[in-house]
Structure formats: structure tokens, C-alpha cells
Design a protein around this motif. Structure first.
Motif, PDB file in Angstrom:
ATOM      1  N   THR A  98       0.906  -1.217  -0.207  1.00  0.00           N
ATOM      2  CA  THR A  98      -0.084   0.113  -0.274  1.00  0.00           C
ATOM      3  C   THR A  98       0.900   1.279  -0.097  1.00  0.00           C
ATOM      4  N   VAL A  99       0.305   2.450  -0.091  1.00  0.00           N
ATOM      5  CA  VAL A  99       0.780   3.727  -0.002  1.00  0.00           C
ATOM      6  C   VAL A  99       1.495   3.770   1.390  1.00  0.00           C
ATOM      7  N   GLN A 100       1.069   3.388   2.527  1.00  0.00           N
ATOM      8  CA  GLN A 100       1.751   3.543   3.693  1.00  0.00           C
ATOM      9  C   GLN A 100       3.054   2.670   3.616  1.00  0.00           C
ATOM     10  N   GLU A 101       2.841   1.408   3.451  1.00  0.00           N
ATOM     11  CA  GLU A 101       3.682   0.365   3.329  1.00  0.00           C
ATOM     12  C   GLU A 101       4.896   0.612   2.162  1.00  0.00           C
ATOM     13  N   ASN A 102       4.494   1.423   1.141  1.00  0.00           N
ATOM     14  CA  ASN A 102       5.857   1.756   0.436  1.00  0.00           C
ATOM     15  C   ASN A 102       6.727   2.797   0.824  1.00  0.00           C
ATOM     16  N   ILE A 103       5.952   3.675   1.633  1.00  0.00           N
ATOM     17  CA  ILE A 103       6.681   4.935   2.330  1.00  0.00           C
ATOM     18  C   ILE A 103       7.452   4.379   3.481  1.00  0.00           C
ATOM     19  N   GLU A 104       7.006   3.346   4.359  1.00  0.00           N
ATOM     20  CA  GLU A 104       7.596   2.754   5.132  1.00  0.00           C
ATOM     21  C   GLU A 104       8.823   2.130   4.977  1.00  0.00           C
ATOM     22  N   VAL A 128       2.918  15.387   1.121  1.00  0.00           N
ATOM     23  CA  VAL A 128       2.881  15.331  -0.396  1.00  0.00           C
ATOM     24  C   VAL A 128       1.316  15.237  -0.668  1.00  0.00           C
ATOM     25  N   GLY A 129       0.404  15.532  -0.034  1.00  0.00           N
ATOM     26  CA  GLY A 129      -1.073  15.800  -0.339  1.00  0.00           C
ATOM     27  C   GLY A 129      -1.749  14.436  -0.669  1.00  0.00           C
ATOM     28  N   LEU A 130      -1.409  13.383   0.186  1.00  0.00           N
ATOM     29  CA  LEU A 130      -2.006  11.910  -0.149  1.00  0.00           C
ATOM     30  C   LEU A 130      -2.904  11.629   1.215  1.00  0.00           C
ATOM     31  N   ALA A 131      -3.180  12.461   1.932  1.00  0.00           N
ATOM     32  CA  ALA A 131      -4.163  11.987   3.174  1.00  0.00           C
ATOM     33  C   ALA A 131      -5.425  11.357   2.734  1.00  0.00           C
ATOM     34  N   GLY A 132      -5.736  10.374   3.149  1.00  0.00           N
ATOM     35  CA  GLY A 132      -6.984   9.269   3.039  1.00  0.00           C
ATOM     36  C   GLY A 132      -6.499   8.107   1.931  1.00  0.00           C
ATOM     37  N   GLN A 145      -0.346  10.582  -8.504  1.00  0.00           N
ATOM     38  CA  GLN A 145      -0.366  10.185  -7.109  1.00  0.00           C
ATOM     39  C   GLN A 145       0.637   9.233  -6.730  1.00  0.00           C
ATOM     40  N   LYS A 146       1.222   8.482  -7.862  1.00  0.00           N
ATOM     41  CA  LYS A 146       2.220   7.656  -7.602  1.00  0.00           C
ATOM     42  C   LYS A 146       3.586   7.976  -7.387  1.00  0.00           C
ATOM     43  N   GLN A 147       3.969   9.290  -8.205  1.00  0.00           N
ATOM     44  CA  GLN A 147       5.107   9.873  -7.882  1.00  0.00           C
ATOM     45  C   GLN A 147       4.900  10.677  -6.529  1.00  0.00           C
ATOM     46  N   ARG A 148       3.849  11.200  -6.104  1.00  0.00           N
ATOM     47  CA  ARG A 148       3.953  11.754  -4.690  1.00  0.00           C
ATOM     48  C   ARG A 148       4.311  10.623  -3.884  1.00  0.00           C
ATOM     49  N   VAL A 149       3.774   9.319  -3.897  1.00  0.00           N
ATOM     50  CA  VAL A 149       4.305   8.076  -3.120  1.00  0.00           C
ATOM     51  C   VAL A 149       5.937   7.958  -3.061  1.00  0.00           C
ATOM     52  N   GLY A 150       6.150   8.349  -4.531  1.00  0.00           N
ATOM     53  CA  GLY A 150       7.677   7.926  -4.668  1.00  0.00           C
ATOM     54  C   GLY A 150       8.486   9.426  -3.939  1.00  0.00           C
ATOM     55  N   ASP A 181       5.589  22.025  -8.431  1.00  0.00           N
ATOM     56  CA  ASP A 181       5.048  23.003  -7.223  1.00  0.00           C
ATOM     57  C   ASP A 181       5.390  22.301  -5.955  1.00  0.00           C
ATOM     58  N   LEU A 182       5.135  21.017  -5.833  1.00  0.00           N
ATOM     59  CA  LEU A 182       5.430  20.183  -4.661  1.00  0.00           C
ATOM     60  C   LEU A 182       6.920  20.198  -4.339  1.00  0.00           C
ATOM     61  N   LEU A 183       7.766  20.061  -5.284  1.00  0.00           N
ATOM     62  CA  LEU A 183       9.086  20.081  -4.967  1.00  0.00           C
ATOM     63  C   LEU A 183       9.684  21.317  -4.474  1.00  0.00           C
ATOM     64  N   VAL A 184       9.223  22.321  -5.207  1.00  0.00           N
ATOM     65  CA  VAL A 184       9.533  23.670  -4.899  1.00  0.00           C
ATOM     66  C   VAL A 184       9.164  23.922  -3.301  1.00  0.00           C
TER      67      VAL A 184
END
Length: 341
Positions: A98-104, A128-132, A145-150, A181-184
Motif C-alpha cells: 500500500t501507499v503507507q507500506e511503500n513509504i515505510e 505530499v497531499g495523499l491524506a486518505g 499520485q504514484k510520484q507523490r508516493v515516490g 510545485d510540490l518539489l518547490v
């Protein structure tokens, strides 16, 4: 600070020796967003892999915040890589997690306790704006969204440097702008040094402070983004700048206007920084007896200030047009009379 000194990387293909990076010298400041641009085969991907030790140089050194990446190995290199993180063009997510597991995942590898991992993931998901979306799988996410997870995963171990390898090339223009914009925002909030490689000048213009242009393994031009836009020196740099300052439509318009007004002059103006806000055209029209037609205009914003281009058609006597052009140059506006083809 990142310092590259006399950095060279050669690959032996069996039949010949390919020099992918050729005696590169660069300094990248702390907290800077630094762009490296070049076409395929320029050596930029090899260069970025040298920055985090994924490739060993044939000669030269890479120094990241006082540590020579080229001189360490084993456990020390793995520890150093935690401070030099990376995001990729095709996300490189674990599809069964999952998103959480990828970040972990990098926190697991680093042996961080579960409670701390969960707290850190919560912070990063918000950043990164992925709450929920914590329990979603990559197959359920859009490209952005995938790149935000990355990006969140790359920040898990509090890196000092973030390397971006064509991080927006697989995204549509609107999503690309959102990720940039997120990277900035991350750069400003965390003071993170970002090194970004791309073949798209739009990406450089939008977020980078400085840029190095690569061709044939060499850095052929280096400078502040605004300066590069204002006065590119090398032909390859001019082609990259033209990606965002010229269009086929403008070329067709210029040709059409030359046919309509064969006695006039077409003049290209370049405005930089505060010049974009000055009433220079108003002064020109009020004080000089020339007819002024606006052919095309555009203002772009870089991290160092605004950059504007304007194409005018000036009609009048040769002396009147010459006086008008002299006025523009005296106002420190870069002025180019566009030659008739």
C-alpha cells in the motif's frame, strides 16, 4: 554542498570505450534546486548515478557535504546513500504494498521501530497531499499520485539531497506542474538540496535556480536560469530555450507579417526581471513616430524572476525605426532585428 571534481566515467563495451561523463566540474549549493539538462546520450543519467554511488567514476571525485562518496564502500556507502535519496521517472513502487507500506519500506530497512515508522509516514502523507490514500495500492493511483508516493518514500530517512531522474517525464503537463510545485514547496520547507535531470526546458524554467547543459558527456554551459534564458551561448542551449520561448505558430505569424508589411522591421525584445513591469512600450509609442504592432508576447516566471519575450513590427522611415530601436537598447531591453528569410 555537492562538489564534483574532474569527474569522468567510461564504459568498456568490448569493441570500444564510451566516455559517458567527461571531466565534469560542478559545485551545487546547499538548499539549491539545480537542473541538469541534455538530450538522450548526453551523460546526465550517468552523472546523477555517480552522485549517490550507484556508479563508480573512472576518475575524479564526488563530495557530498564533506563526505567523499567516491572513496567509501560497504556499510559506510549504504549509510551515506540514506542522505542522498532519489525519485524516478517510472516511480519504482512496490506494487504489492500500500501507499503507507511503500513509504515505510526504507524505514524498515533502516531498522526504525514500527511506532516511529507510522508517525513518520503520517507526516509524509500530509506533506505530499495523499491524506486518505494510505491504504490504496499503486494500481489504484494516478500517475501524479504514484510520484507523490515516490517523493514521500524518498524523504523517509530525512535526506540532505534529493535526486530526481526525469521525475515528471511520464506525466501529463498539468500533473507535471503540480509535482514541480510540490518539489518547490519541499525545497522551501525542508531546505532540501534538489538535483534534477531532464530533457524539458519547461521543468528547468519553472523550479531550478541554476542549470548545467550537457552534451557528449561534458557540461557545455552553466549558469543562473534567468541568465541562460536571456543570453544562451551554445547552440544546444539555444535549442532548449526555444522549447519554451518559440512556437511554430509564431514562426508562421512572422512569415505572414513579413508578407503583409514588407517595408517594416520585425523586432524581438527580451525583458528580464523588473523590466517586465516597466511601461517601456508606452514610452516608445508616445515619443517616437513609428507604428507599433504587437505580433506575439509571453511572460514566464523562473525562481530568479520574470522573463518576457515580445515580437513587434515597427513601421516608419529607416531613421525613425533606427531611433526607436536605439531607445529600446538604451532602456536595457535586449533587442534583436529579425532578419528577413
Amino acid at each position: 554542498m555537492i562538489q564534483l571534481k574532474d569527474l569522468t566515467k567510461k564504459f568498456d563495451t568490448g569493441k570500444t570505450v564510451l566516455t559517458a561523463v567527461d571531466n565534469v566540474n560542478l559545485s551545487i549549493d546547499d538548499g539549491e534546486i539545480f537542473g541538469i539538462i541534455g538530450y538522450s546520450g548526453a551523460g546526465k543519467s550517468t552523472l546523477i548515478r555517480l552522485l549517490n554511488g550507484l556508479e563508480k567514476p573512472s576518475s575524479g571525485t564526488v563530495d557530498v557535504n564533506g563526505q567523499k562518496i567516491t572513496a567509501i564502500k560497504g556499510a559506510d556507502l549504504r549509510k551515506a546513500r540514506q542522505k542522498v535519496s532519489m525519485i524516478f521517472q517510472h516511480f519504482n513502487l512496490l506494487w504489492s504494498r500500500t501507499v503507507q507500506e511503500n513509504i515505510e519500506f526504507p524505514l524498515e530497512i533502516a531498522g526504525v521501530p514500527k511506532a516511529k515508522r507510522e508517525s513518520r509516514v503520517k507526516e509524509l502523507v500530509e506533506l505530499v497531499g495523499l491524506a486518505g490514500r494510505e491504504n490504496a495500492y499503486p494500481s489504484q493511483l494516478s500517475g501524479g499520485q504514484k510520484q507523490r508516493v515516490g517523493i514521500a518514500r524518498s524523504l523517509a530517512n530525512d535526506p540532505e539531497v534529493l535526486l530526481c531522474d526525469e521525475a515528471t517525464s511520464a506525466l501529463d503537463p498539468e500533473t507535471t506542474d503540480a509535482i514541480l510545485d510540490l518539489l518547490v514547496d519541499i525545497n522551501k520547507r525542508l531546505g532540501l538540496t534538489i538535483v534534477l535531470i531532464t530533457h524539458e526546458m519547461h521543468v528547468i524554467r519553472k523550479i531550478c535556480h541554476r542549470v548545467a547543459v550537457m552534451e557528449g558527456g561534458k557540461v557545455v554551459e552553466l549558469g543562473d536560469v534567468l541568465t541562460i534564458f536571456r543570453s544562451p551561448k551554445k547552440d544546444i542551449t539555444k535549442r532548449f530555450v526555444a522549447q519554451v520561448t518559440e512556437t511554430e505558430d509564431s514562426t508562421a505569424t512572422i512569415k505572414h507579417l513579413r508578407e503583409l508589411y514588407p517595408t517594416g522591421e520585425l523586432v524581438k525584445l527580451i525583458f528580464v526581471g523588473e523590466q517586465t513591469e516597466q511601461p517601456i512600450l508606452t514610452k516608445l509609442i508616445r515619443n517616437y513616430p513609428v507604428e507599433v504592432n504587437i505580433v506575439q508576447g509571453d511572460i514566464s516566471h523562473t525562481q530568479r524572476g520574470a522573463y518576457g519575450t515580445l515580437i513587434l513590427q515597427l513601421k516608419g522611415s529607416k531613421q525613425e525605426i533606427a531611433d526607436a530601436i536605439l531607445f529600446l537598447k538604451q532602456e536595457k531591453v535586449q533587442t534583436e532585428v529579425m532578419a528577413n528569410d
